[in-house]
Design a protein around this motif. Structure first.
Motif, PDB file in Angstrom:
ATOM      1  N   HIS A 115      -9.996   5.541   3.910  1.00 54.88           N
ATOM      2  CA  HIS A 115      -9.107   6.521   3.286  1.00 54.88           C
ATOM      3  C   HIS A 115      -7.640   6.133   3.470  1.00 54.88           C
ATOM      4  N   GLU A 116      -7.220   6.052   4.708  1.00 55.65           N
ATOM      5  CA  GLU A 116      -5.813   5.731   4.964  1.00 55.65           C
ATOM      6  C   GLU A 116      -5.491   4.298   4.535  1.00 55.65           C
ATOM      7  N   ALA A 117      -6.471   3.426   4.673  1.00 58.44           N
ATOM      8  CA  ALA A 117      -6.240   2.047   4.237  1.00 58.44           C
ATOM      9  C   ALA A 117      -5.958   1.990   2.741  1.00 58.44           C
ATOM     10  N   ARG A 118      -6.634   2.851   2.002  1.00 55.88           N
ATOM     11  CA  ARG A 118      -6.399   2.925   0.558  1.00 55.88           C
ATOM     12  C   ARG A 118      -4.935   3.279   0.275  1.00 55.88           C
ATOM     13  N   LEU A 119      -4.416   4.181   1.072  1.00 59.31           N
ATOM     14  CA  LEU A 119      -3.021   4.593   0.890  1.00 59.31           C
ATOM     15  C   LEU A 119      -2.072   3.460   1.234  1.00 59.31           C
ATOM     16  N   ASN A 120      -2.418   2.713   2.264  1.00 57.71           N
ATOM     17  CA  ASN A 120      -1.573   1.570   2.619  1.00 57.71           C
ATOM     18  C   ASN A 120      -1.558   0.527   1.510  1.00 57.71           C
ATOM     19  N   ASP A 121      -2.705   0.273   0.927  1.00 53.99           N
ATOM     20  CA  ASP A 121      -2.765  -0.683  -0.171  1.00 53.99           C
ATOM     21  C   ASP A 121      -1.887  -0.223  -1.334  1.00 53.99           C
ATOM     22  N   LEU A 122      -1.856   1.076  -1.522  1.00 51.03           N
ATOM     23  CA  LEU A 122      -1.152   1.607  -2.690  1.00 51.03           C
ATOM     24  C   LEU A 122       0.360   1.638  -2.476  1.00 51.03           C
ATOM     25  N   LEU A 123       0.784   2.013  -1.278  1.00 47.56           N
ATOM     26  CA  LEU A 123       2.213   2.232  -1.058  1.00 47.56           C
ATOM     27  C   LEU A 123       2.842   1.219  -0.103  1.00 47.56           C
ATOM     28  N   GLY A 124       2.058   0.622   0.750  1.00 50.36           N
ATOM     29  CA  GLY A 124       2.623  -0.181   1.824  1.00 50.36           C
ATOM     30  C   GLY A 124       2.871   0.693   3.042  1.00 50.36           C
ATOM     31  N   THR A 125       2.845   0.067   4.206  1.00 52.08           N
ATOM     32  CA  THR A 125       2.927   0.848   5.443  1.00 52.08           C
ATOM     33  C   THR A 125       4.236   1.618   5.556  1.00 52.08           C
ATOM     34  N   THR A 126       5.332   0.956   5.213  1.00 50.20           N
ATOM     35  CA  THR A 126       6.640   1.610   5.339  1.00 50.20           C
ATOM     36  C   THR A 126       6.731   2.842   4.453  1.00 50.20           C
ATOM     37  N   ASN A 127       6.342   2.682   3.198  1.00 49.74           N
ATOM     38  CA  ASN A 127       6.392   3.822   2.290  1.00 49.74           C
ATOM     39  C   ASN A 127       5.432   4.918   2.717  1.00 49.74           C
ATOM     40  N   ARG A 128       4.270   4.516   3.219  1.00 45.02           N
ATOM     41  CA  ARG A 128       3.305   5.512   3.666  1.00 45.02           C
ATOM     42  C   ARG A 128       3.904   6.370   4.771  1.00 45.02           C
ATOM     43  N   GLU A 129       4.550   5.724   5.723  1.00 42.71           N
ATOM     44  CA  GLU A 129       5.157   6.484   6.815  1.00 42.71           C
ATOM     45  C   GLU A 129       6.284   7.377   6.307  1.00 42.71           C
ATOM     46  N   ALA A 130       7.045   6.863   5.364  1.00 40.82           N
ATOM     47  CA  ALA A 130       8.127   7.677   4.803  1.00 40.82           C
ATOM     48  C   ALA A 130       7.557   8.886   4.063  1.00 40.82           C
ATOM     49  N   LEU A 131       6.457   8.665   3.357  1.00 40.33           N
ATOM     50  CA  LEU A 131       5.833   9.773   2.626  1.00 40.33           C
ATOM     51  C   LEU A 131       5.354  10.853   3.583  1.00 40.33           C
ATOM     52  N   ILE A 132       4.631  10.439   4.613  1.00 41.73           N
ATOM     53  CA  ILE A 132       4.139  11.408   5.595  1.00 41.73           C
ATOM     54  C   ILE A 132       5.298  12.174   6.217  1.00 41.73           C
ATOM     55  N   ALA A 133       6.363  11.458   6.543  1.00 45.18           N
ATOM     56  CA  ALA A 133       7.512  12.114   7.172  1.00 45.18           C
ATOM     57  C   ALA A 133       8.129  13.155   6.244  1.00 45.18           C
ATOM     58  N   MET A 134       8.269  12.801   4.976  1.00 42.07           N
ATOM     59  CA  MET A 134       8.877  13.756   4.035  1.00 42.07           C
ATOM     60  C   MET A 134       7.985  14.960   3.823  1.00 42.07           C
ATOM     61  N   LEU A 135       6.688  14.730   3.712  1.00 39.84           N
ATOM     62  CA  LEU A 135       5.772  15.852   3.519  1.00 39.84           C
ATOM     63  C   LEU A 135       5.764  16.763   4.744  1.00 39.84           C
ATOM     64  N   SER A 136       5.832  16.167   5.923  1.00 35.90           N
ATOM     65  CA  SER A 136       5.888  16.982   7.134  1.00 35.90           C
ATOM     66  C   SER A 136       7.139  17.838   7.149  1.00 35.90           C
ATOM     67  N   LYS A 137       8.228  17.246   6.742  1.00 31.32           N
ATOM     68  CA  LYS A 137       9.482  17.992   6.712  1.00 31.32           C
ATOM     69  C   LYS A 137       9.387  19.161   5.746  1.00 31.32           C
ATOM     70  N   ILE A 138       8.818  18.902   4.576  1.00 34.19           N
ATOM     71  CA  ILE A 138       8.645  19.969   3.593  1.00 34.19           C
ATOM     72  C   ILE A 138       7.745  21.060   4.158  1.00 34.19           C
ATOM     73  N   ALA A 139       6.645  20.642   4.784  1.00 35.65           N
ATOM     74  CA  ALA A 139       5.706  21.628   5.322  1.00 35.65           C
ATOM     75  C   ALA A 139       6.364  22.510   6.372  1.00 35.65           C
ATOM     76  N   LYS A 140       7.314  21.932   7.113  1.00 36.43           N
ATOM     77  CA  LYS A 140       7.928  22.695   8.194  1.00 36.43           C
ATOM     78  C   LYS A 140       9.143  23.491   7.749  1.00 36.43           C
ATOM     79  N   GLU A 141       9.956  22.910   6.873  1.00 35.15           N
ATOM     80  CA  GLU A 141      11.275  23.491   6.638  1.00 35.15           C
ATOM     81  C   GLU A 141      11.492  24.047   5.249  1.00 35.15           C
ATOM     82  N   PHE A 142      10.541  23.889   4.362  1.00 36.82           N
ATOM     83  CA  PHE A 142      10.778  24.365   3.013  1.00 36.82           C
ATOM     84  C   PHE A 142      10.711  25.890   2.950  1.00 36.82           C
TER      85      PHE A 142
END
Lengths: 173, 173
Positions: free
Chosen positions: B146-173
């Motif tokens: 599952h997560e490997a699929r996401l890495n293939d699609l976005l790359g590790t750096t982008n994946r981490e950035a995506l998770i970080a942004m979604l977490s921020k939205i989940a907490k502060e929106f």
DNA sequence: GATAATTGTTATGGATCATATCAAATATCG
DNA sequence: CGATATTTGATATGATCCATAACAATTATC
């Protein structure tokens, strides 16, 4: 508000209940540790989506529009003259479930079903004048209150990157 | 597969049906235009979330675990000795709806409710040995498929950035 | 010790989502 | 042409998820 609700209680029976109280390095005991959950894409995606929908509903509360209804109005405006099946399927809505949605929008005079002269089975969808006006107002509310909130939180560059990544996931995952 | 289904038809009656056929710059007529919808955060978020959940279910199909069940097992493992209310509330699950979920997991011998000796109202939640084993297998499947699929699609750096942004939205929106 | 609050639970209703089926209209094909 | 198959909108129906009220047992509070 919900943090200090479940404080330590009944510590007089078991003397060990107050162990490890000094020099606690991390992990406040009254807050649960998310652990790997905070790195799970699906979890954080779902949580973010709920928050965004919730915020959307507040922003357009005066117009009584749900995200799904907003998407229908947007798509009908962009693609006038399409029938129910076409609009529903591109939104991922099953035809049976789309009927009640249209009943609602039509009863509020936001869009109309028009029997097609080419194919008398299908209903062509168009926005009414009121529907166009409501959609225009909704767009403004969404832009100034909803999307602006996202810009404040992430910045324009990050916001665009986020949308791009989510689009890619929606298409290629 | 679903693109060429609704081809142009009955073009012999209205001669204008074939207008704007040459030098069409963009917009193939049989595909609807998403327009501003593709820039709507809520829309693309929801679409991505559905795809991710769908992929998750496929990846752990052999273990018969839903994303929600997986999150419960993860949280119980990370926070042993907590009661139902604590686990449910941190996952955003209402206590009444959590009962059936636990009935399911407990009937499959993945976790257990234990009456607390401190507070005989509450049920302490723990993973069974089978629950720990199943969770371990689920983690591997999720990581490698599952997560490997996401890495293939976005790359590790982008994946981490995506998770970080979604977490921020989940907490502060 | 009387009252209030909490925990797990049940019942219940709403919203969303999926499938089967139908009548009307159209398409397909012999 | 005409028989059959397909498409469209619609209905009925069930599953799943989400939210609220209420209850008994237990604990907390005053």
């Amino acid at each position: 508000m919900t943090v200090s609700k479940t404080a330590e209680k009944s510590a007089e029976k078991t003397a060990e209940a107050t162990k490890a109280r000094k020099d606690a390095p991390e992990a406040p005991p009254e807050t649960l540790q998310l652990g790997e959950l905070s790195e799970q894409l699906g979890y954080v995606l779902k949580r973010a989506q709920l928050k965004v929908f919730e915020n959307f509903l507040r922003c357009v509360a005066s117009l009584q529009l749900t995200p799904a209804q907003f998407s229908v109005l947007l798509l009908v405006e962009k693609n006038p003259g399409r029938n129910q099946t076409e609009i529903a399927s591109t939104l991922g809505i099953l035809r049976p479930n789309f009927v009640a949605m249209l009943d609602n929008l039509e009863s509020r005079d936001l869009c109309s079903r028009i029997r097609s002269t080419n194919d008398r089975r299908s209903h062509i969808l168009v926005l009414t004048d009121k529907g166009k006006a409501v959609l225009a107002r909704a767009k403004k509310l969404v832009a100034t209150k909803h999307e602006a909130r996202l810009n404040d939180l992430l910045g324009t560059t990050n916001r665009e990157a986020l949308i791009a990544m989510l689009s890619k996931i929606a298409k290629e995952f």
